[in-house]
Design a protein around this motif. Structure first.
Motif, PDB file in Angstrom:
ATOM      1  N   TYR A   1      -2.400  55.858  24.895  1.00 53.62           N
ATOM      2  CA  TYR A   1      -1.604  55.160  25.841  1.00 53.62           C
ATOM      3  C   TYR A   1      -1.373  55.641  27.304  1.00 53.62           C
ATOM      4  CZ  TYR A   1       2.288  58.353  24.793  1.00 53.62           C
ATOM      5  OH  TYR A   1       3.004  59.440  25.093  1.00 53.62           O
ATOM      6  N   ALA A   2      -0.856  54.634  28.026  1.00 56.02           N
ATOM      7  CA  ALA A   2      -0.652  55.098  29.464  1.00 56.02           C
ATOM      8  C   ALA A   2       0.597  54.666  29.998  1.00 56.02           C
ATOM      9  CB  ALA A   2      -1.744  54.407  30.509  1.00 56.02           C
ATOM     10  N   ASP A   3       0.935  55.447  31.139  1.00 59.14           N
ATOM     11  CA  ASP A   3       2.289  54.983  32.012  1.00 59.14           C
ATOM     12  C   ASP A   3       1.495  54.599  33.282  1.00 59.14           C
ATOM     13  OD1 ASP A   3       4.318  54.256  33.392  1.00 59.14           O
ATOM     14  OD2 ASP A   3       5.757  55.735  32.474  1.00 59.14           O
ATOM     15  N   THR A   4       1.478  53.230  33.587  1.00 60.31           N
ATOM     16  CA  THR A   4       0.575  53.309  34.731  1.00 60.31           C
ATOM     17  C   THR A   4       1.370  53.991  35.882  1.00 60.31           C
ATOM     18  OG1 THR A   4      -0.051  51.103  33.898  1.00 60.31           O
ATOM     19  CG2 THR A   4      -0.245  51.328  36.363  1.00 60.31           C
ATOM     20  N   ALA A   5       2.718  53.663  36.051  1.00 60.03           N
ATOM     21  CA  ALA A   5       3.563  54.423  37.161  1.00 60.03           C
ATOM     22  C   ALA A   5       3.052  55.855  37.364  1.00 60.03           C
ATOM     23  CB  ALA A   5       4.925  54.231  36.736  1.00 60.03           C
ATOM     24  N   ARG A   6       2.959  56.554  36.114  1.00 64.75           N
ATOM     25  CA  ARG A   6       2.956  57.810  36.041  1.00 64.75           C
ATOM     26  C   ARG A   6       1.141  58.268  36.560  1.00 64.75           C
ATOM     27  NH1 ARG A   6       6.577  59.985  31.164  1.00 64.75           N
ATOM     28  NH2 ARG A   6       8.586  59.206  32.357  1.00 64.75           N
ATOM     29  N   ARG A   7       0.381  57.262  36.483  1.00 64.91           N
ATOM     30  CA  ARG A   7      -1.105  57.221  36.403  1.00 64.91           C
ATOM     31  C   ARG A   7      -1.631  58.399  35.694  1.00 64.91           C
ATOM     32  NH1 ARG A   7      -1.402  56.942  43.318  1.00 64.91           N
ATOM     33  NH2 ARG A   7      -1.192  54.917  43.342  1.00 64.91           N
ATOM     34  N   LYS A   8      -1.355  58.193  34.213  1.00 64.68           N
ATOM     35  CA  LYS A   8      -1.630  59.097  33.074  1.00 64.68           C
ATOM     36  C   LYS A   8      -2.187  58.195  31.939  1.00 64.68           C
ATOM     37  CE  LYS A   8       0.874  63.115  34.957  1.00 64.68           C
ATOM     38  NZ  LYS A   8       1.950  64.165  34.250  1.00 64.68           N
ATOM     39  N   ILE A   9      -3.060  58.770  31.205  1.00 63.24           N
ATOM     40  CA  ILE A   9      -3.400  58.259  30.106  1.00 63.24           C
ATOM     41  C   ILE A   9      -3.219  59.377  28.936  1.00 63.24           C
ATOM     42  CG2 ILE A   9      -5.086  57.289  28.475  1.00 63.24           C
ATOM     43  CD1 ILE A   9      -6.299  56.090  30.964  1.00 63.24           C
TER      44      ILE A   9
ATOM     45  N   PHE B   1       7.780  56.182  21.185  1.00 65.44           N
ATOM     46  CA  PHE B   1       7.804  56.848  22.405  1.00 65.44           C
ATOM     47  C   PHE B   1       8.941  55.890  23.413  1.00 65.44           C
ATOM     48  CE2 PHE B   1       3.612  57.333  20.875  1.00 65.44           C
ATOM     49  CZ  PHE B   1       3.651  58.737  20.534  1.00 65.44           C
ATOM     50  N   ASP B   2       9.633  57.118  24.201  1.00 68.17           N
ATOM     51  CA  ASP B   2      10.690  56.120  25.066  1.00 68.17           C
ATOM     52  C   ASP B   2      10.431  56.664  26.602  1.00 68.17           C
ATOM     53  OD1 ASP B   2      12.809  54.880  25.870  1.00 68.17           O
ATOM     54  OD2 ASP B   2      14.182  55.780  24.291  1.00 68.17           O
ATOM     55  N   GLY B   3      11.381  56.021  27.513  1.00 68.69           N
ATOM     56  CA  GLY B   3      11.121  56.624  28.751  1.00 68.69           C
ATOM     57  C   GLY B   3       9.875  56.217  29.755  1.00 68.69           C
ATOM     58  N   ILE B   4       9.176  55.139  29.134  1.00 68.38           N
ATOM     59  CA  ILE B   4       8.113  54.704  29.955  1.00 68.38           C
ATOM     60  C   ILE B   4       8.073  53.846  31.019  1.00 68.38           C
ATOM     61  CG2 ILE B   4       5.636  53.647  29.348  1.00 68.38           C
ATOM     62  CD1 ILE B   4       5.870  55.337  26.755  1.00 68.38           C
ATOM     63  N   SER B   5       7.705  53.772  31.946  1.00 66.00           N
ATOM     64  CA  SER B   5       7.915  52.693  33.098  1.00 66.00           C
ATOM     65  C   SER B   5       6.971  51.478  32.946  1.00 66.00           C
ATOM     66  CB  SER B   5       7.621  53.359  34.498  1.00 66.00           C
ATOM     67  OG  SER B   5       8.592  54.137  34.828  1.00 66.00           O
ATOM     68  N   ILE B   6       5.879  51.812  32.732  1.00 66.03           N
ATOM     69  CA  ILE B   6       4.838  50.610  32.722  1.00 66.03           C
ATOM     70  C   ILE B   6       3.812  50.874  31.509  1.00 66.03           C
ATOM     71  CG2 ILE B   6       3.163  48.813  33.737  1.00 66.03           C
ATOM     72  CD1 ILE B   6       4.533  49.845  36.468  1.00 66.03           C
TER      73      ILE B   6
ATOM     74  N   MET C   1       8.891  47.178  28.799  1.00 63.58           N
ATOM     75  CA  MET C   1       9.090  47.602  30.526  1.00 63.58           C
ATOM     76  C   MET C   1      10.121  46.723  30.760  1.00 63.58           C
ATOM     77  SD  MET C   1       5.692  46.105  32.447  1.00 63.58           S
ATOM     78  CE  MET C   1       6.332  46.377  34.149  1.00 63.58           C
ATOM     79  N   GLY C   2      10.652  47.173  32.081  1.00 62.12           N
ATOM     80  CA  GLY C   2      11.634  46.467  33.025  1.00 62.12           C
ATOM     81  C   GLY C   2      10.879  45.129  33.238  1.00 62.12           C
ATOM     82  N   LYS C   3      11.671  44.362  33.701  1.00 62.83           N
ATOM     83  CA  LYS C   3      11.045  43.101  34.169  1.00 62.83           C
ATOM     84  C   LYS C   3      11.014  43.218  35.702  1.00 62.83           C
ATOM     85  CE  LYS C   3      12.904  39.720  30.854  1.00 62.83           C
ATOM     86  NZ  LYS C   3      14.085  38.509  30.634  1.00 62.83           N
ATOM     87  N   GLU C   4      11.513  44.282  36.330  1.00 61.11           N
ATOM     88  CA  GLU C   4      11.270  44.716  37.522  1.00 61.11           C
ATOM     89  C   GLU C   4      10.648  45.775  37.588  1.00 61.11           C
ATOM     90  OE1 GLU C   4      11.600  42.611  40.123  1.00 61.11           O
ATOM     91  OE2 GLU C   4      12.468  40.944  38.669  1.00 61.11           O
ATOM     92  N   ALA C   5      10.092  46.459  36.555  1.00 56.45           N
ATOM     93  CA  ALA C   5       9.354  47.708  36.570  1.00 56.45           C
ATOM     94  C   ALA C   5      10.308  48.879  36.800  1.00 56.45           C
ATOM     95  CB  ALA C   5       8.190  47.716  37.400  1.00 56.45           C
ATOM     96  N   GLU C   6      11.635  48.743  36.337  1.00 57.98           N
ATOM     97  CA  GLU C   6      12.500  49.977  36.386  1.00 57.98           C
ATOM     98  C   GLU C   6      11.990  51.001  35.839  1.00 57.98           C
ATOM     99  OE1 GLU C   6      14.951  45.881  36.436  1.00 57.98           O
ATOM    100  OE2 GLU C   6      13.015  46.901  35.220  1.00 57.98           O
ATOM    101  N   PRO C   7      12.340  52.179  36.524  1.00 56.86           N
ATOM    102  CA  PRO C   7      11.628  53.473  36.176  1.00 56.86           C
ATOM    103  C   PRO C   7      11.980  53.797  34.778  1.00 56.86           C
ATOM    104  CG  PRO C   7      12.219  53.743  38.300  1.00 56.86           C
ATOM    105  CD  PRO C   7      12.615  52.284  37.926  1.00 56.86           C
ATOM    106  N   GLU C   8      11.372  54.189  33.678  1.00 53.60           N
ATOM    107  CA  GLU C   8      11.491  54.896  32.524  1.00 53.60           C
ATOM    108  C   GLU C   8      12.302  53.846  31.597  1.00 53.60           C
ATOM    109  OE1 GLU C   8      12.827  58.787  32.772  1.00 53.60           O
ATOM    110  OE2 GLU C   8      11.087  59.552  34.077  1.00 53.60           O
ATOM    111  N   ALA C   9      12.312  52.544  31.844  1.00 50.39           N
ATOM    112  CA  ALA C   9      12.998  51.518  31.281  1.00 50.39           C
ATOM    113  C   ALA C   9      12.407  51.207  29.890  1.00 50.39           C
ATOM    114  CB  ALA C   9      13.472  50.304  32.092  1.00 50.39           C
ATOM    115  N   GLY C  10      10.993  51.417  29.563  1.00 53.86           N
ATOM    116  CA  GLY C  10      10.553  50.862  28.579  1.00 53.86           C
ATOM    117  C   GLY C  10      10.178  52.306  27.610  1.00 53.86           C
ATOM    118  N   ALA C  11       9.489  51.432  26.554  1.00 53.61           N
ATOM    119  CA  ALA C  11       9.110  52.308  25.380  1.00 53.61           C
ATOM    120  C   ALA C  11       7.855  51.666  24.534  1.00 53.61           C
ATOM    121  CB  ALA C  11      10.247  52.356  24.462  1.00 53.61           C
TER     122      ALA C  11
END
Length: 281
Positions: free
Chosen positions: A155-163, A135-140, A112-122
């Motif tokens: 797996y989850a993306d905390t920013a999207r509030r989904k598992i 999987f790409d385009g994941i924020s947290i 993830m981005g060190k500043e939790a940048e949107p969709e910066a992680g994988a």
């Protein structure tokens, strides 16, 4: 019953991990750049020199540790690190986050981005000495865990509030499209780290809610257990019978942290967990 396992306050406690051969619990303070543990002689820690966030076991004295620059073999007795593979060398603004070993000998790690940048992680899988992007385009990225038979991942993306959940083939690779397992948007809950118990249910630490929640294999909420820290971050099963649940927490983002915020807890979940699989190099 919930007890304080370790009272050292972590800015960002994460990566809860029980080493089955050593019968020892490890966890990280990502922002404190430390790997932490306890022995019969008391608390211990290692300065990682960079953001480090998740681990798996290779053998009795060796861990695989994920950090912002790569995956490393970490020697517990000496603290020495040997790099196994680079991780997002082309993305220096990123760091590692949640990760866990899969039952087929691989190791999954999210970035993830060190500043939790949107969709910066994988999310990646380390297997056969190489890092493969899944999987790409994941924020947290969070909640990476696996069913006991190794044929399904979460797996989850905390920013999207989904598992999400995805089927895996016999070698541990995704064999279909991810499907939503739990959608927490209406409840306003933030899914963080997770682990699967021996009955196949998912235990999810929920950031900001001060609790872990158990979801049955069909996604239904079964129960919740509160901890005295607001930012619950990552659970894992441990103990000699794997009937204790360790939960890390964080002080990050709290303007008025209380004494329990950032501490690490141990509780009785009422079910048993599974042995953490060995990572095969």
């Amino acid at each position: 019953m919930t007890e304080v396992f370790d009272d050292r306050p972590c800015e960002l406690g994460e990566g809860a991990f029980w080493h089955p051969e050593r019968r020892q619990f490890f966890w990280f303070d990502i922002l404190g750049r430390k790997l932490l543990s306890r022995t019969t002689e008391g608390p211990v820690s290692w300065d990682m020199g960079e953001h480090a966030s998740a681990a798996g076991w290779i053998d009795r004295d060796g861990l695989i540790v994920a950090s912002e620059t790569g995956l490393y073999r970490f020697d517990i007795p000496t603290g020495e690190r040997t790099r196994l593979a680079a991780l997002e060398e082309d993305r220096p603004q990123n760091r590692s986050n949640d990760g866990r070993a899969d039952p087929m000998g691989g190791f999954w790690i999210g970035t993830m981005g060190k500043e939790a940048e949107p969709e910066a992680g994988a999310i990646y899988r380390f297997h056969g000495g190489k890092v493969h992007r899944l999987f790409d385009g994941i924020s947290i990225p969070n909640a990476i865990c696996f069913t006991p038979d190794g044929r399904r991942a979460y797996y989850a993306d905390t920013a999207r509030r989904k598992i999400w959940t995805v089927a895996l083939d016999a070698a541990g690779w995704p064999s279909g499209s991810p499907q939503i397992f739990v959608d927490l948007r209406e409840e306003g809950l933030n899914p963080d780290g997770a682990v699967i118990d021996a009955q196949g249910a998912l235990w999810n630490a929920q950031w900001g809610a001060g609790r872990v929640a158990r979801y049955l294999p069909d996604g239904r909420l079964d129960r919740t257990i509160d901890i005295p820290a607001r930012n619950a971050s990552c659970p894992c099963f441990g103990g000699t019978a794997f009937n204790r649940l360790y939960v890390t927490s964080a002080r990050e983002g709290l303007t008025d942290p209380k004494p329990d915020d950032g501490r690490t807890f141990i509780l009785d979940p009422g079910v048993k967990g599974c042995t953490e699989p060995r990572v095969t190099l």
